[in-house]
Design a protein around this motif. Structure first.
Motif, mmCIF file in Angstrom:
data_model
loop_
_atom_site.group_PDB
_atom_site.id
_atom_site.type_symbol
_atom_site.label_atom_id
_atom_site.label_comp_id
_atom_site.label_asym_id
_atom_site.label_seq_id
_atom_site.Cartn_x
_atom_site.Cartn_y
_atom_site.Cartn_z
ATOM 1 N N ARG A 281 22.977 53.211 41.107
ATOM 2 C CA ARG A 281 23.861 53.882 39.990
ATOM 3 C C ARG A 281 24.481 55.603 40.521
ATOM 4 O O ARG A 281 25.333 56.042 39.828
ATOM 5 N N GLN B 68 27.483 55.020 42.534
ATOM 6 C CA GLN B 68 28.387 54.478 41.624
ATOM 7 C C GLN B 68 29.168 55.734 41.054
ATOM 8 O O GLN B 68 30.421 55.962 40.916
ATOM 9 N N SER C 242 32.380 50.482 36.790
ATOM 10 C CA SER C 242 31.321 49.502 36.770
ATOM 11 C C SER C 242 30.411 49.656 37.763
ATOM 12 O O SER C 242 30.736 49.670 38.960
ATOM 13 N N VAL C 243 29.364 49.586 37.552
ATOM 14 C CA VAL C 243 28.212 49.448 38.562
ATOM 15 C C VAL C 243 28.396 48.083 39.630
ATOM 16 O O VAL C 243 27.999 47.970 40.825
ATOM 17 N N THR D 170 29.957 48.743 42.635
ATOM 18 C CA THR D 170 29.370 49.207 43.654
ATOM 19 C C THR D 170 28.562 48.429 44.465
ATOM 20 O O THR D 170 28.078 48.615 45.548
ATOM 21 N N GLN D 171 27.829 47.507 43.507
ATOM 22 C CA GLN D 171 26.925 46.438 43.987
ATOM 23 C C GLN D 171 27.273 45.812 45.242
ATOM 24 O O GLN D 171 26.447 45.154 45.886
#
Length: 311
Positions: free
Chosen positions: A273, A276, A283-284, A287-288
């Motif tokens: 996060r 992020q 939105s995370v 990033t994931q």
């Protein structure tokens, strides 16, 4: 729109593009992309003899989706991600028209693109990044600018458009931060590492004034040889040339240093996060995808080093 033209597809598209720009505050690059996609959609409908919004049926939208994947006439097929964006533009157009009361039904409501294969971003090993950053070695204005640009891209994870959009007032050298203008008009404050700050200082003090004297007084941090703001294409060329000179064989894209920034942070133990926020992702979930990169790296290291990994 007037009663006479409120079903002309060209007028509806123009109204939708204005809506995105003025009311939604959509980023200019996104609006431009949607406008191109919708011009292709209008050409597809015109080929079918459709010029009135009320004539558009679900089959027309499905046919357009198919043409994006397979090509049509002199219009070549699009990559899956580009086709998905084009269909998103069409869905947005018809959703907008239905919400405005210009159509009783939304013909695109149930037409969805096929799921995209998730492509992992390409990140360079740390050693390759350091070699790339050290490539501009001269003391001339261009070398000082290029070194500062590359250091900033890797230090902050900025998109190339965000770096070229930086103004001098966006850089706080005392606090070691920069303000980046991201997608959708979202701003974020990002810390800058000491090597990047030192490269920026060298450029701002020793090179930028001479470049600025050739222009008309822009506040941009990164300037071209004529004293104007460095373009995205110009910045991308800086990265490309540096990668070639550094002997990096891996394909390099405008996002290479951004991907490397995120991957190296996560490999170093940063919370997803936090990454992020640094990247400016809304939105995370976006990033994931980088966590998959690091898991793959761990798996490779494990497979090649653990004595019983292959047992």
């Amino acid at each position: 729109m007037t009663q006479a033209d409120d079903h002309d597809l060209r007028v509806v598209v123009a109204a939708y593009v204005d809506h995105l720009t003025v009311e939604r505050g959509t980023a200019r690059n996104t609006v431009d992309g949607y406008a191109r996609d919708l011009r292709r959609y209008l050409a597809h409908l015109a080929d079918a003899g459709v010029t009135d919004l009320r004539q558009v049926a679900r089959d027309h939208v499905v046919g357009f989706a198919a043409s994006l994947r397979h090509g049509e006439g002199d219009r070549p097929p699009l990559a899956p991600s580009s086709a998905a964006r084009a269909l998103s533009a069409v869905r947005g157009l018809h959703r907008f028209a239905h919400a405005e009361g210009w159509t009783e039904e939304d013909p695109a409501r149930d037409v969805r693109p096929p799921p995209l294969t998730r492509r992992l971003p390409k990140a360079l090993p740390v050693a390759d990044v350091l070699r790339l950053l050290n490539t501009p070695t001269g003391d001339d204005a261009r070398s000082l600018r290029d070194r500062a640009l590359l250091e900033l891209l890797y230090s902050t994870g900025a998109r190339i458009s965000e770096a070229t959009g930086l103004d001098v007032d966006d850089v706080d050298r005392a606090e070691r931060t920069v303000v980046l203008d991201g997608k959708g008009g979202r701003q974020r404050l990002v810390p800058v590492g000491r090597p990047a700050l030192e490269a920026l200082d060298a450029y701002l003090i020793r090179a930028r004034p001479a470049l600025a004297a050739k222009g008309r007084g822009t506040g941009a941090v990164f300037l071209n040889a004529r004293g104007g703001r460095l373009s995205r294409q110009g910045a991308w060329q800086v990265l490309k040339v540096a990668a070639e000179r550094a002997g990096i064989s891996t394909p390099v894209s405008p996002h290479t240093l951004r991907h490397s920034f995120a991957t190296h942070l996560l490999e170093g133990g940063a919370d997803v996060r936090v990454v992020q926020e640094l990247l400016g992702h809304a939105s995370v979930t976006t990033t994931q995808v980088y966590t998959l990169v690091t898991v793959n790296t761990l798996r490779e290291v494990y497979a090649t080093t653990h004595p019983r990994a292959l047992g």
